[in-house]
Design a protein around this motif. Structure first.
Motif, PDB file in Angstrom:
ATOM      1  N   GLN A  68       0.719  -1.228  -0.049  1.00  0.00           N
ATOM      2  CA  GLN A  68       0.053   0.079   0.042  1.00  0.00           C
ATOM      3  C   GLN A  68       0.816   1.186  -0.212  1.00  0.00           C
ATOM      4  N   TYR A  71       1.490   1.885  -3.414  1.00  0.00           N
ATOM      5  CA  TYR A  71       0.635   2.469  -4.117  1.00  0.00           C
ATOM      6  C   TYR A  71       0.222   3.800  -3.841  1.00  0.00           C
ATOM      7  N   ASP A  75       0.310   6.893  -6.512  1.00  0.00           N
ATOM      8  CA  ASP A  75      -1.200   7.590  -6.767  1.00  0.00           C
ATOM      9  C   ASP A  75      -0.473   9.277  -6.430  1.00  0.00           C
ATOM     10  N   ALA A  82       0.626   0.746 -12.126  1.00  0.00           N
ATOM     11  CA  ALA A  82       1.252   0.273 -10.939  1.00  0.00           C
ATOM     12  C   ALA A  82       1.499  -1.232 -11.176  1.00  0.00           C
ATOM     13  N   GLN A  84       3.008  -4.774  -9.255  1.00  0.00           N
ATOM     14  CA  GLN A  84       3.699  -5.050  -8.181  1.00  0.00           C
ATOM     15  C   GLN A  84       4.369  -6.547  -8.310  1.00  0.00           C
ATOM     16  N   THR A 157      -2.119  -2.847 -12.091  1.00  0.00           N
ATOM     17  CA  THR A 157      -3.544  -1.915 -12.006  1.00  0.00           C
ATOM     18  C   THR A 157      -3.118  -0.621 -12.681  1.00  0.00           C
ATOM     19  N   THR A 162      -5.171   2.084  -8.646  1.00  0.00           N
ATOM     20  CA  THR A 162      -4.096   2.383  -7.728  1.00  0.00           C
ATOM     21  C   THR A 162      -4.855   3.512  -6.852  1.00  0.00           C
ATOM     22  N   HIS A 163      -5.437   4.249  -7.251  1.00  0.00           N
ATOM     23  CA  HIS A 163      -5.995   5.097  -6.266  1.00  0.00           C
ATOM     24  C   HIS A 163      -6.910   4.697  -5.270  1.00  0.00           C
ATOM     25  N   PHE A 165      -6.581   1.524  -4.154  1.00  0.00           N
ATOM     26  CA  PHE A 165      -5.733   0.645  -3.113  1.00  0.00           C
ATOM     27  C   PHE A 165      -4.873   1.634  -2.240  1.00  0.00           C
ATOM     28  N   ALA A 166      -4.501   2.803  -2.840  1.00  0.00           N
ATOM     29  CA  ALA A 166      -3.793   3.770  -2.078  1.00  0.00           C
ATOM     30  C   ALA A 166      -4.568   4.004  -0.799  1.00  0.00           C
ATOM     31  N   TYR A 169      -6.643  -1.122   1.487  1.00  0.00           N
ATOM     32  CA  TYR A 169      -5.631  -2.358   0.917  1.00  0.00           C
ATOM     33  C   TYR A 169      -5.491  -3.222   2.159  1.00  0.00           C
TER      34      TYR A 169
END
Length: 234
Positions: A68, A71, A75, A82, A84, A157, A162-163, A165-166, A169
């Protein structure tokens, strides 16, 4: 497009330099960020020595918190995609282009690198495959989406996810729960066939004696996440 590779790392001194080198030489234009999750070995010293781009967490957050953090970084700096990649060397950066292609084509919001589509390369142990199959079936039951390699940490993502999960998460072994979060928010999740390798060194975060505890915890989290999101959307 701006693309960031997020590499969570906890005690990956045996692997991290090779992982970074493979990303830098993958033939695809990406940035990367190693998130050093308060490692107790010399991971940080190796990152400093090779002048890596890294974030050093002051306390151990676990795999979910480390990812996170990546992320949040992606973001904050406006990355379009993004990616991983685990810090243990199992994931091959040469598949980055294939992994992100459905996102570039507008066919997916998230892609998961799956070892179980073509069934080539390292397939994990029979016990873990049985657990993965169970979680795959549970996710299908809960949100109607079949994903075979639900614990794969090789994924990508778009900016929208991404936004998300920021901000939201899961913290412990988050990969299966992230699929549920994505699908329940209307995102399209697709699998891409990849070949994975056995980890280069170190230890997996999921120990065999914890496997039953892991299955129970993740199963409950998947069920709760599905209903929490459903209630929140009403």
């Amino acid at each position: 497009m701006k693309i960031l590779v997020i590499i969570p790392a906890f005690n990956e001194s045996d692997n991290i330099e090779t992982v970074i080198s493979n990303i830098e030489n993958c033939g695809f234009d990406v940035d990367y960020l190693v998130v050093n999750d308060c490692s107790t070995d010399n991971t940080r010293e190796i990152l400093e020595k090779c002048h890596a781009n890294y974030l050093n967490l002051p306390v151990n957050l676990g795999i979910g918190g480390a990812v996170q953090s990546g992320y949040l970084y992606a973001d904050m700096y406006g990355y379009d995609i993004a990616i991983q990649i685990d810090g243990d060397g199992q994931h091959d950066p040469k598949y980055i282009k294939e992994l992100i292609q459905p996102i570039l084509d507008g066919k997916a919001d998230m892609t998961v690198g799956s070892r179980f589509i073509d069934k080539e390369g390292f397939q994990s142990s029979k016990l873990r495959r049985a657990g993965i199959n169970f979680l795959s079936g549970l996710i299908k039951l809960m949100c109607g989406k079949k994903v075979y390699d639900v614990t794969s940490g090789f994924r990508a993502t778009n900016k929208k996810l991404t936004h998300l999960f920021a901000k939201d998460y899961a913290q412990d072994y988050p990969e299966p729960e992230a699929i549920v979060t994505s699908v329940m928010h209307g995102a399209t999740v697709e699998e891409v066939p990849v070949i994975m390798h056995e980890r280069l060194g170190g230890e997996s975060s999921i120990k065999s004696f914890k496997s039953i505890y892991y299955m129970i915890k993740v199963s409950i989290s998947i069920i709760l996440k599905r209903f929490i999101i459903s209630i929140g959307r009403k």
